[in-house]
Design a protein around this motif. Structure first.
Motif, PDB file in Angstrom:
ATOM      1  N   ALA A 104     -10.387   7.987  26.738  1.00 40.37           N
ATOM      2  CA  ALA A 104      -9.709   6.701  26.946  1.00 40.37           C
ATOM      3  C   ALA A 104     -10.537   5.740  27.786  1.00 40.37           C
ATOM      4  CB  ALA A 104      -8.360   6.933  27.614  1.00 40.37           C
ATOM      5  N   ASN A 105     -10.470   4.430  27.438  1.00 39.98           N
ATOM      6  CA  ASN A 105     -11.035   3.406  28.307  1.00 39.98           C
ATOM      7  C   ASN A 105     -10.158   3.261  29.550  1.00 39.98           C
ATOM      8  OD1 ASN A 105     -11.368   1.910  25.229  1.00 39.98           O
ATOM      9  ND2 ASN A 105     -13.180   2.414  26.442  1.00 39.98           N
ATOM     10  N   ARG A 106      -8.855   3.185  29.301  1.00 37.35           N
ATOM     11  CA  ARG A 106      -7.909   3.055  30.397  1.00 37.35           C
ATOM     12  C   ARG A 106      -6.727   3.973  30.139  1.00 37.35           C
ATOM     13  NH1 ARG A 106      -5.111  -1.208  31.172  1.00 37.35           N
ATOM     14  NH2 ARG A 106      -5.212  -1.927  29.028  1.00 37.35           N
ATOM     15  N   ALA A 107      -5.994   4.281  31.224  1.00 39.01           N
ATOM     16  CA  ALA A 107      -4.828   5.154  31.039  1.00 39.01           C
ATOM     17  C   ALA A 107      -3.721   4.773  32.006  1.00 39.01           C
ATOM     18  CB  ALA A 107      -5.229   6.616  31.238  1.00 39.01           C
ATOM     19  N   TYR A 108      -2.511   5.119  31.624  1.00 35.33           N
ATOM     20  CA  TYR A 108      -1.333   4.945  32.481  1.00 35.33           C
ATOM     21  C   TYR A 108      -0.694   6.311  32.647  1.00 35.33           C
ATOM     22  CZ  TYR A 108      -1.747  -0.038  31.342  1.00 35.33           C
ATOM     23  OH  TYR A 108      -2.193  -1.321  31.184  1.00 35.33           O
ATOM     24  N   ILE A 109      -0.304   6.618  33.874  1.00 41.42           N
ATOM     25  CA  ILE A 109       0.386   7.883  34.116  1.00 41.42           C
ATOM     26  C   ILE A 109       1.883   7.589  34.249  1.00 41.42           C
ATOM     27  CG2 ILE A 109       0.574   9.922  35.602  1.00 41.42           C
ATOM     28  CD1 ILE A 109      -2.217   9.716  34.575  1.00 41.42           C
ATOM     29  N   LEU A 110       2.655   8.355  33.488  1.00 41.65           N
ATOM     30  CA  LEU A 110       4.094   8.121  33.418  1.00 41.65           C
ATOM     31  C   LEU A 110       4.825   9.305  34.045  1.00 41.65           C
ATOM     32  CD1 LEU A 110       5.503   5.750  31.890  1.00 41.65           C
ATOM     33  CD2 LEU A 110       5.890   7.367  30.030  1.00 41.65           C
ATOM     34  N   GLU A 111       5.757   9.011  34.961  1.00 43.09           N
ATOM     35  CA  GLU A 111       6.589  10.073  35.527  1.00 43.09           C
ATOM     36  C   GLU A 111       8.041   9.639  35.470  1.00 43.09           C
ATOM     37  OE1 GLU A 111       5.230  11.281  39.437  1.00 43.09           O
ATOM     38  OE2 GLU A 111       3.410  12.132  38.540  1.00 43.09           O
ATOM     39  N   THR A 112       8.900  10.487  34.934  1.00 45.28           N
ATOM     40  CA  THR A 112      10.339  10.210  34.760  1.00 45.28           C
ATOM     41  C   THR A 112      10.617   8.746  34.441  1.00 45.28           C
ATOM     42  OG1 THR A 112      10.614   9.984  37.158  1.00 45.28           O
ATOM     43  CG2 THR A 112      11.135  12.126  36.194  1.00 45.28           C
ATOM     44  N   GLY A 113       9.950   8.252  33.416  1.00 43.87           N
ATOM     45  CA  GLY A 113      10.256   6.927  32.885  1.00 43.87           C
ATOM     46  C   GLY A 113       9.576   5.765  33.586  1.00 43.87           C
ATOM     47  N   ARG A 114       8.761   6.037  34.612  1.00 40.34           N
ATOM     48  CA  ARG A 114       8.066   4.944  35.309  1.00 40.34           C
ATOM     49  C   ARG A 114       6.562   5.124  35.243  1.00 40.34           C
ATOM     50  NH1 ARG A 114      11.469   1.990  38.550  1.00 40.34           N
ATOM     51  NH2 ARG A 114      13.336   3.158  39.138  1.00 40.34           N
ATOM     52  N   VAL A 115       5.839   3.994  35.212  1.00 39.87           N
ATOM     53  CA  VAL A 115       4.384   4.043  35.334  1.00 39.87           C
ATOM     54  C   VAL A 115       4.077   4.218  36.822  1.00 39.87           C
ATOM     55  CG1 VAL A 115       2.237   2.758  35.108  1.00 39.87           C
ATOM     56  CG2 VAL A 115       3.994   2.582  33.338  1.00 39.87           C
ATOM     57  N   VAL A 116       3.394   5.323  37.181  1.00 40.60           N
ATOM     58  CA  VAL A 116       3.141   5.568  38.601  1.00 40.60           C
ATOM     59  C   VAL A 116       1.684   5.340  38.984  1.00 40.60           C
ATOM     60  CG1 VAL A 116       5.078   7.146  38.934  1.00 40.60           C
ATOM     61  CG2 VAL A 116       2.852   8.036  38.173  1.00 40.60           C
ATOM     62  N   LEU A 117       0.812   5.283  37.968  1.00 41.93           N
ATOM     63  CA  LEU A 117      -0.612   5.161  38.294  1.00 41.93           C
ATOM     64  C   LEU A 117      -1.319   4.588  37.076  1.00 41.93           C
ATOM     65  CD1 LEU A 117      -2.107   6.136  40.875  1.00 41.93           C
ATOM     66  CD2 LEU A 117      -2.717   8.210  39.622  1.00 41.93           C
ATOM     67  N   THR A 118      -2.336   3.772  37.333  1.00 43.63           N
ATOM     68  CA  THR A 118      -3.123   3.285  36.211  1.00 43.63           C
ATOM     69  C   THR A 118      -4.572   3.092  36.639  1.00 43.63           C
ATOM     70  OG1 THR A 118      -3.405   1.468  34.640  1.00 43.63           O
ATOM     71  CG2 THR A 118      -2.370   0.916  36.730  1.00 43.63           C
ATOM     72  N   GLY A 119      -5.482   3.142  35.706  1.00 46.59           N
ATOM     73  CA  GLY A 119      -6.904   2.984  36.028  1.00 46.59           C
ATOM     74  C   GLY A 119      -7.726   3.292  34.799  1.00 46.59           C
ATOM     75  N   THR A 120      -9.053   3.309  34.969  1.00 44.60           N
ATOM     76  CA  THR A 120      -9.889   3.691  33.836  1.00 44.60           C
ATOM     77  C   THR A 120      -9.777   5.203  33.653  1.00 44.60           C
ATOM     78  OG1 THR A 120     -11.819   4.132  35.182  1.00 44.60           O
ATOM     79  CG2 THR A 120     -11.531   1.860  34.412  1.00 44.60           C
ATOM     80  N   GLY A 121     -10.152   5.667  32.469  1.00 43.84           N
ATOM     81  CA  GLY A 121     -10.086   7.096  32.199  1.00 43.84           C
ATOM     82  C   GLY A 121     -10.849   7.893  33.241  1.00 43.84           C
ATOM     83  N   ALA A 122     -12.063   7.406  33.589  1.00 43.51           N
ATOM     84  CA  ALA A 122     -12.903   8.132  34.534  1.00 43.51           C
ATOM     85  C   ALA A 122     -12.275   8.151  35.927  1.00 43.51           C
ATOM     86  CB  ALA A 122     -14.292   7.494  34.584  1.00 43.51           C
ATOM     87  N   GLU A 123     -11.742   7.003  36.357  1.00 48.05           N
ATOM     88  CA  GLU A 123     -11.097   6.932  37.677  1.00 48.05           C
ATOM     89  C   GLU A 123      -9.968   7.949  37.786  1.00 48.05           C
ATOM     90  OE1 GLU A 123     -11.631   2.123  38.415  1.00 48.05           O
ATOM     91  OE2 GLU A 123      -9.642   2.940  37.993  1.00 48.05           O
ATOM     92  N   LEU A 124      -9.119   7.937  36.765  1.00 47.22           N
ATOM     93  CA  LEU A 124      -7.952   8.812  36.831  1.00 47.22           C
ATOM     94  C   LEU A 124      -8.366  10.276  36.788  1.00 47.22           C
ATOM     95  CD1 LEU A 124      -5.306   6.902  34.692  1.00 47.22           C
ATOM     96  CD2 LEU A 124      -5.459   7.088  37.174  1.00 47.22           C
ATOM     97  N   ALA A 125      -9.409  10.586  36.003  1.00 45.85           N
ATOM     98  CA  ALA A 125      -9.859  11.974  35.909  1.00 45.85           C
ATOM     99  C   ALA A 125     -10.341  12.471  37.275  1.00 45.85           C
ATOM    100  CB  ALA A 125     -10.973  12.099  34.876  1.00 45.85           C
ATOM    101  N   GLU A 126     -10.808  11.537  38.121  1.00 41.88           N
ATOM    102  CA  GLU A 126     -11.296  11.913  39.461  1.00 41.88           C
ATOM    103  C   GLU A 126     -10.190  11.861  40.515  1.00 41.88           C
ATOM    104  OE1 GLU A 126     -14.142  13.275  40.238  1.00 41.88           O
ATOM    105  OE2 GLU A 126     -14.432  13.250  38.058  1.00 41.88           O
ATOM    106  N   SER A 127      -9.058  11.229  40.182  1.00 42.52           N
ATOM    107  CA  SER A 127      -8.009  11.044  41.180  1.00 42.52           C
ATOM    108  C   SER A 127      -7.394  12.385  41.589  1.00 42.52           C
ATOM    109  CB  SER A 127      -6.930  10.118  40.615  1.00 42.52           C
ATOM    110  OG  SER A 127      -5.654  10.525  41.066  1.00 42.52           O
TER     111      SER A 127
END
Ligand SMILES: Nc1ncnc2c1ncn2[C@@H]1O[C@H](COP(=O)(O)OP(=O)(O)O)[C@@H](O)[C@H]1O
Ligand SMILES: [Mg+2]
Lengths: 295, 232
Positions: B199-222
């Motif tokens: 992915a270029n970018r991604a959104y992380i979803l938890e119980t119906g809410r977006v809790v985190l967003t960033g580039t694929g690489a950023e999130l993979a390191e989070s």
């Protein structure tokens, strides 16, 4: 009359009666397969078809063939309207609510017919007479030949339509998975309307043959053939098109054989008894699909 | 290209999607990541018009599609490969592809050939009833069927679900290739590892809410993502 002659004649009249059941059963089974509902008002479309043909010939003075075509168109509009007004608002309601609505529509149609045509039966104006074709010692009424030939042609056309045409394929897709069909760009509501239109057209043809066979039509004319055709659809496997054809024809033959060899009074009980037996042995009906395919 | 602004989706009293906003730009691969039940499929079904959001706006190419019927949304260049594939099991492989081209009228033989070029297994099995295909083949058919409508944006709901690792690799390779060929992708996955890589970018979803967003690489390191979705 010879034994063989008697058997052949009763088989032939069973085939003709069964063809009428099959035409009606197709409407039940197609609507069930695609809209997943039992349209208990379907039998009354037969009555509406017969009465509309009466009006177009006797009252409007149109030639029979024109009256028949207009009667078919009238039933298609009626079926589509009933679906639109009564069933579509209940698309997400419980099956029980839909079933009760369908029974309500059935009584409504019967009462409207009583209001318009009275409580006594009306004579059906179209007939091919009682003349028969002699094939050796067996005599076959022309009305039987006509019913069987027309029904056979309709079944072939319908089968080709469902298997080959774009609309027919859309109908199969909707019957399998409505949401997936919508995702393909198929208008599910319109496909359901088309299904009601086709089913109602077949019921109108059944109404024609019914009128020709029994010569009189009343407001509750559709009820018994409607129930028998429903039995035929379940017998063949509800939702299955070849099943409705087979179920209808077998039911007609069983009924006529029972009348000839056992008892006229008991023939209906025998028909329903056969249904119960088939459902005990094979709950999905003769050609019914397995229910296990959805996970 | 696709904008979801402040979506709230309910199943009766269940509030499945809460104030969700995100976007997919032309040419991107965007991933929606979340555990089972987070609301990923609900979002895709809402975008496709099978469910309605009570608030906000969903737009495609600047046009509001919040109230467009599902069968019209395909014509705007938006196709979905739904969760569990949802191919027509009693129809043949060929008929499934024809249904994918339903909005085009008749299926273009050239389109069918290009799907077959992409998925040679489907060509061998074109006359077979789809229910007889293996899981991987069914996923390929679901993707091929969606391609028949020439989507500019393709949404895939857990394409790797239930597939053997080698097939997962293969499916992700095909997604990468579709992307290189110019299709924008919205990818829903529980398989965060594979999805974040592509992915270029991604959104992380938890119980119906977006809790985190960033580039694929950023999130993979989070650290939070590593802990919750990448097995530490
Ligand atoms: N048809 C439905 N009826 C009621 N609740 C549903 C329905 N579908 C999903 N849900 C609920 O909505 C939430 C989100 O589901 P879903 O979008 O399928 O999640 P995901 O795709 O991320 O696994 C879950 O809590 C689920 O139980
Ligand atoms: Mg899901």
């Amino acid at each position: 009359m010879g034994t063989i002659t008697k058997l052949l004649e009763s088989l032939l009249s069973g085939l003709s009666l069964g063809s009428i059941y099959a035409l009606i059963a197709l409407g039940y089974t197609m609507v069930y397969g695609i809209a997943k509902m039992l349209n208990f008002a379907h039998g009354d479309i037969i009555m509406a078809g017969a009465f509309s043909i009466i009006v177009f010939t006797a009252t409007c003075g149109l030639p029979p063939i024109v009256a028949i075509l207009l009667g078919i168109v009238f039933c298609m509009l009626l079926g589509v309207t009933v679906e639109f007004l009564a069933y579509r608002p209940l698309r997400k309601a419980s099956p029980l609510a839909v079933l009760i609505t369908a029974i309500g529509v059935s009584y409504l149609l019967q009462n409207v017919a009583q209001l318009l045509f009275g409580t006594s039966d009306t004579e059906f104006p179209i007939s091919v007479g009682n003349s028969a074709l002699a094939l050796g010692s067996v005599s076959v009424k022309y009305s039987v030949l006509l019913t069987v030939a027309v029904t056979g042609a309709i079944m072939i056309i319908l089968t080709l339509f469902i298997s080959k045409s774009r609309t027919g394929k859309a109908m199969r897709a909707v019957s399998e998975d409505k949401d997936a069909a919508e995702l393909m760009g198929i208008n599910v509501n319109r496909t359901i309307s088309v299904t009601f239109a086709i089913g109602s057209a077949l019921a109108a043809v059944a109404g024609l043959f019914y009128g020709m066979a029994y010569h009189y039509v009343g407001a509750t004319t559709g009820a018994m053939p409607g129930i028998k055709a429903f039995v035929a659809a379940v017998f063949g496997g509800i939702g299955s098109i070849p099943g409705a054809m087979l179920g209808g024809i077998l039911l007609g033959i069983i009924e006529k054989l029972a009348q000839t060899y056992i008892s006229t009074e008991l023939s209906d009980a025998i028909v329903f008894g056969v249904l119960i037996l088939v459902l005990i042995v094979k709950p999905t009906g003769l050609l019914g699909k397995k229910i296990s395919e959805k996970v | 290209m696709l904008k979801v602004y402040n979506a709230n989706v309910y199943y009766g009293k269940i509030h499945a999607i809460k104030d969700v906003s995100f976007e997919v730009n032309d040419g991107e691969i965007v991933a929606l990541i979340g555990a089972n039940g987070a609301g990923k499929s609900t979002i895709l079904r809402t975008i496709s018009g099978l469910l309605r959001s009570r608030t906000g706006v969903i737009s495609m190419d600047g046009k509001n599609i919040s109230n467009t019927p599902a069968h019209k949304i395909v014509q705007m260049g938006l196709a979905q490969v739904p969760e569990g594939r949802r191919i027509f099991l009693q129809m043949t492989v060929m008929e499934n592809l024809e249904m994918g081209a339903f909005t085009k009228g008749k299926a273009d033989p050239a389109d069918i050939e290009s799907v077959f070029a992409q998925f040679p297994r489907l060509k061998e099995r074109r006359k077979q009833i789809a229910g007889t295909l293996s899981g991987g083949e069914q996923q390929m058919l679901a993707m091929g069927r969606a391609l028949m409508s020439h989507p500019r944006l393709m949404m895939l709901d857990e394409p790797s679900m239930g597939l053997a690792p080698i097939l997962v690799e293969q499916i992700f390779e095909i997604i990468g290739k579709l992307h290189r060929d110019g299709t924008t992708i919205l990818l829903v996955e529980q398989n965060a590892d594979m999805a974040l890589k592509i992915a270029n970018r991604a959104y992380i979803l938890e119980t119906g809410r977006v809790v985190l967003t960033g580039t694929g690489a950023e999130l993979a390191e989070s650290p939070a993502v590593k802990k919750a979705y990448l097995g530490g």
